[in-house]
Design a protein around this motif. Structure first.
Motif, PDB file in Angstrom:
ATOM      1  N   LEU A   6       2.661 -31.888  35.739  1.00  0.00           N
ATOM      2  CA  LEU A   6       3.741 -32.230  35.001  1.00  0.00           C
ATOM      3  C   LEU A   6       3.642 -33.584  34.758  1.00  0.00           C
ATOM      4  N   LEU A   7       3.175 -34.454  35.719  1.00  0.00           N
ATOM      5  CA  LEU A   7       2.912 -36.044  35.440  1.00  0.00           C
ATOM      6  C   LEU A   7       1.616 -36.399  34.884  1.00  0.00           C
ATOM      7  N   GLY A   8       0.898 -35.547  34.406  1.00  0.00           N
ATOM      8  CA  GLY A   8      -0.144 -35.853  33.626  1.00  0.00           C
ATOM      9  C   GLY A   8      -1.396 -36.012  34.637  1.00  0.00           C
ATOM     10  N   THR A   9      -1.701 -35.687  35.631  1.00  0.00           N
ATOM     11  CA  THR A   9      -2.689 -35.845  36.576  1.00  0.00           C
ATOM     12  C   THR A   9      -3.834 -35.039  35.909  1.00  0.00           C
ATOM     13  N   PRO A  10      -5.116 -35.554  35.711  1.00  0.00           N
ATOM     14  CA  PRO A  10      -6.252 -34.713  35.085  1.00  0.00           C
ATOM     15  C   PRO A  10      -6.505 -33.455  36.016  1.00  0.00           C
ATOM     16  N   ARG A  11      -7.111 -32.685  35.276  1.00  0.00           N
ATOM     17  CA  ARG A  11      -7.274 -31.370  35.778  1.00  0.00           C
ATOM     18  C   ARG A  11      -8.674 -31.648  36.878  1.00  0.00           C
ATOM     19  N   THR A  12      -9.640 -32.501  36.268  1.00  0.00           N
ATOM     20  CA  THR A  12     -10.724 -32.927  36.909  1.00  0.00           C
ATOM     21  C   THR A  12     -10.632 -33.691  38.276  1.00  0.00           C
ATOM     22  N   ARG A 106       5.997 -18.160  28.877  1.00  0.00           N
ATOM     23  CA  ARG A 106       6.945 -19.184  29.197  1.00  0.00           C
ATOM     24  C   ARG A 106       6.491 -20.656  28.982  1.00  0.00           C
ATOM     25  N   TYR A 107       5.316 -20.727  29.428  1.00  0.00           N
ATOM     26  CA  TYR A 107       4.678 -22.046  29.308  1.00  0.00           C
ATOM     27  C   TYR A 107       3.330 -22.193  28.399  1.00  0.00           C
ATOM     28  N   LEU A 108       3.183 -23.230  27.664  1.00  0.00           N
ATOM     29  CA  LEU A 108       2.085 -23.678  27.068  1.00  0.00           C
ATOM     30  C   LEU A 108       1.056 -24.371  28.013  1.00  0.00           C
ATOM     31  N   PRO A 109      -0.056 -24.086  27.648  1.00  0.00           N
ATOM     32  CA  PRO A 109      -1.059 -24.694  28.878  1.00  0.00           C
ATOM     33  C   PRO A 109      -1.168 -26.353  28.361  1.00  0.00           C
ATOM     34  N   MET A 110      -1.052 -27.146  29.558  1.00  0.00           N
ATOM     35  CA  MET A 110      -1.177 -28.266  29.506  1.00  0.00           C
ATOM     36  C   MET A 110      -2.494 -29.089  29.199  1.00  0.00           C
ATOM     37  N   TYR A 111      -3.456 -28.437  29.775  1.00  0.00           N
ATOM     38  CA  TYR A 111      -5.046 -28.730  29.643  1.00  0.00           C
ATOM     39  C   TYR A 111      -5.716 -28.066  28.613  1.00  0.00           C
ATOM     40  N   SER A 112      -6.558 -28.645  27.850  1.00  0.00           N
ATOM     41  CA  SER A 112      -7.449 -28.053  26.935  1.00  0.00           C
ATOM     42  C   SER A 112      -8.321 -26.972  27.578  1.00  0.00           C
ATOM     43  N   ARG A 113      -8.532 -25.933  27.072  1.00  0.00           N
ATOM     44  CA  ARG A 113      -9.532 -24.983  27.882  1.00  0.00           C
ATOM     45  C   ARG A 113     -10.708 -24.838  27.087  1.00  0.00           C
TER      46      ARG A 113
END
Length: 113
Positions: A6-12, A106-113
């Motif tokens: 939620l705070l924007g930490t990159p997935r990687t 209920r949620y949209l993905p935060m990261y591009s897949r």
């Protein structure tokens, strides 16, 4: 992990990859379900995506659906299980189960897949 997402930490980022692997090790269907961490693990891995989410989701649905009460006055609910079973009770347990099953509605993905 979900809060960091939620705070924007990159997935990687290494700690996100480590967190995803640690959550994935506690896959649903391996013994007793602990519904509180199950819900937040589902949220975090859904947002993370990838093979961890695919495996978690494939295990989540049957693990929850086979435990759902099929008959009687509690039909459609889940029996309390796990570390917080006494405190949570049937209502909270059922809410966590349903919210876990519908996470992608209920949620949209935060990261591009």
């Amino acid at each position: 992990m979900f809060c960091r997402q939620l705070l924007g930490t990159p997935r990687t980022q290494p700690n996100m990859l480590e967190s995803a692997a640690a959550i994935a090790e506690r896959s649903p269907g391996k013994g007793t379900l602990d519904f509180y961490p199950l819900y937040y693990g589902t949220l975090a891995l859904y947002q993370h995506g990838g093979t961890e989410w695919d495996a978690w989701n494939a295990a989540l649905k049957p693990a929850l659906l086979e435990r759902q009460i099929k008959n009687g006055g509690n039909e459609g609910s889940w029996n309390p299980e796990g570390a917080f079973a006494n405190e949570a009770g049937r209502l909270v347990t059922t809410a966590f189960a349903v919210l876990s099953l519908e996470v992608y509605y209920r949620y949209l993905p935060m990261y591009s897949r």
